[in-house]
Write a protein that holds these residues in place. Sequence first.
Motif, short mmCIF file in Angstrom:
data_model
loop_
_atom_site.label_atom_id
_atom_site.label_comp_id
_atom_site.label_asym_id
_atom_site.label_seq_id
_atom_site.Cartn_x
_atom_site.Cartn_y
_atom_site.Cartn_z
N GLY A 1 32.03 3.27 -5.92
CA GLY A 1 30.58 3.43 -5.84
C GLY A 1 29.82 2.35 -6.57
O GLY A 1 28.59 2.31 -6.51
N GLY A 2 30.52 1.47 -7.26
CA GLY A 2 29.87 0.41 -8.00
C GLY A 2 29.98 0.62 -9.50
O GLY A 2 30.16 1.75 -9.97
N ILE A 3 29.87 -0.45 -10.26
CA ILE A 3 29.95 -0.38 -11.72
C ILE A 3 29.03 -1.44 -12.29
O ILE A 3 28.89 -2.54 -11.73
CB ILE A 3 31.41 -0.58 -12.21
N ILE B 1 33.64 -8.63 -3.34
CA ILE B 1 32.71 -8.05 -4.30
C ILE B 1 31.28 -8.40 -3.90
O ILE B 1 31.00 -9.55 -3.55
CB ILE B 1 32.99 -8.55 -5.74
N GLU B 2 30.40 -7.43 -3.94
CA GLU B 2 28.99 -7.67 -3.65
C GLU B 2 28.13 -7.19 -4.82
O GLU B 2 28.59 -6.41 -5.66
CB GLU B 2 28.56 -6.93 -2.38
N LYS B 3 26.90 -7.67 -4.86
CA LYS B 3 25.96 -7.29 -5.91
C LYS B 3 24.70 -6.74 -5.22
O LYS B 3 23.74 -7.46 -4.98
CB LYS B 3 25.63 -8.52 -6.76
N PRO B 4 24.73 -5.42 -4.88
CA PRO B 4 23.64 -4.84 -4.10
C PRO B 4 22.32 -4.76 -4.84
O PRO B 4 21.26 -4.68 -4.22
CB PRO B 4 24.17 -3.44 -3.75
N SER B 5 22.34 -4.73 -6.17
CA SER B 5 21.12 -4.72 -6.96
C SER B 5 21.42 -5.31 -8.33
O SER B 5 22.58 -5.54 -8.68
CB SER B 5 20.57 -3.29 -7.10
N ARG B 6 20.39 -5.52 -9.10
CA ARG B 6 20.52 -6.19 -10.38
C ARG B 6 21.50 -5.47 -11.31
O ARG B 6 21.36 -4.27 -11.57
CB ARG B 6 19.16 -6.28 -11.06
N THR C 1 25.66 7.15 -6.76
CA THR C 1 26.25 5.84 -7.03
C THR C 1 25.44 4.73 -6.38
O THR C 1 24.46 4.98 -5.68
CB THR C 1 27.70 5.77 -6.51
N GLY C 2 25.88 3.52 -6.60
CA GLY C 2 25.33 2.36 -5.92
C GLY C 2 23.84 2.16 -6.17
O GLY C 2 23.34 2.28 -7.28
N VAL C 3 23.11 1.85 -5.11
CA VAL C 3 21.70 1.52 -5.19
C VAL C 3 20.89 2.69 -5.73
O VAL C 3 19.97 2.52 -6.53
CB VAL C 3 21.16 1.08 -3.82
N GLU C 4 21.24 3.91 -5.32
CA GLU C 4 20.51 5.09 -5.78
C GLU C 4 20.62 5.24 -7.29
O GLU C 4 19.64 5.55 -7.98
CB GLU C 4 21.05 6.35 -5.09
#
Length: 252
Positions: free
Chosen positions: A22-24, A60-65, A187-190
């Motif tokens: 979900g991102g970290i 790897i992606e960086k969906p938000s700051r 998770t993620g952007v939310e």
Amino acid sequence: MPRLTINQIREFGHRVVHANSGGIRFTDIVQKIIEHSPETNANTIRAQVGKLERVFPDSIEKPSRGLYRPIDNTDETPDALAEDREDSIIVREEDFYEPFANFLTNDLDECSTAVAIGSMRGNGKWGNPDVVGINKSLPHHVIKFEPEIISAEIKTNPSDTVTAFGQAVAYRLFSHKTYLVLPNTVTGVESEKMFLLCSLFGIGLVYFDLDPENPEFSIELYAQRFVPDMFSLNDFVENIRKWKPDEYGNLF
């Protein structure tokens, strides 16, 4: 253990990101690498973690700051996986009221006493915290202070984050501090949006596991202290006294 090389830092960071579908966040990645190799220079670690999405553009992606997320090449997205996990777990919000009251008192040490309030007639949807705590001077305190009210809104459904945030903001009318408590399936952007919104409005942010027996509350942001509207505060306390006399007795 010898210091990690630049490539080893990158590879370890890559593994950390891919262990969190979900991102970290940046700081969490850095902390995990520091824990793995305390001998490695922290500034070097931060510099290399900041390049992960450029070093591994295909994975790897960086969906938000500040948020790093593995690129999933399967048909099922991390959000879909989170929804599947949510559907497979049946829990009630009420199951987490008492555990969070204990966390607020014993772990965060934000208040002297906290109780589960839940629904309460006369307060309406936007003035009805799930958990309410009070921080007040104790007899042995040399310097006395006025009691402070701490309120918390708990949600188990990750799709209710916007409503939950709005309620938490509304509680600032009668609370010195307010916490928003969300499941870690957000998770993620939310999750990043909730972090930024709570930062802007001084709302504390806590995540937890959807396991009533072991919710594992984790603090993301501590709540900032505000001066509430005293009319709203007295009205709220009077409603507790009227509709929840047992809880009122425990608090006051």
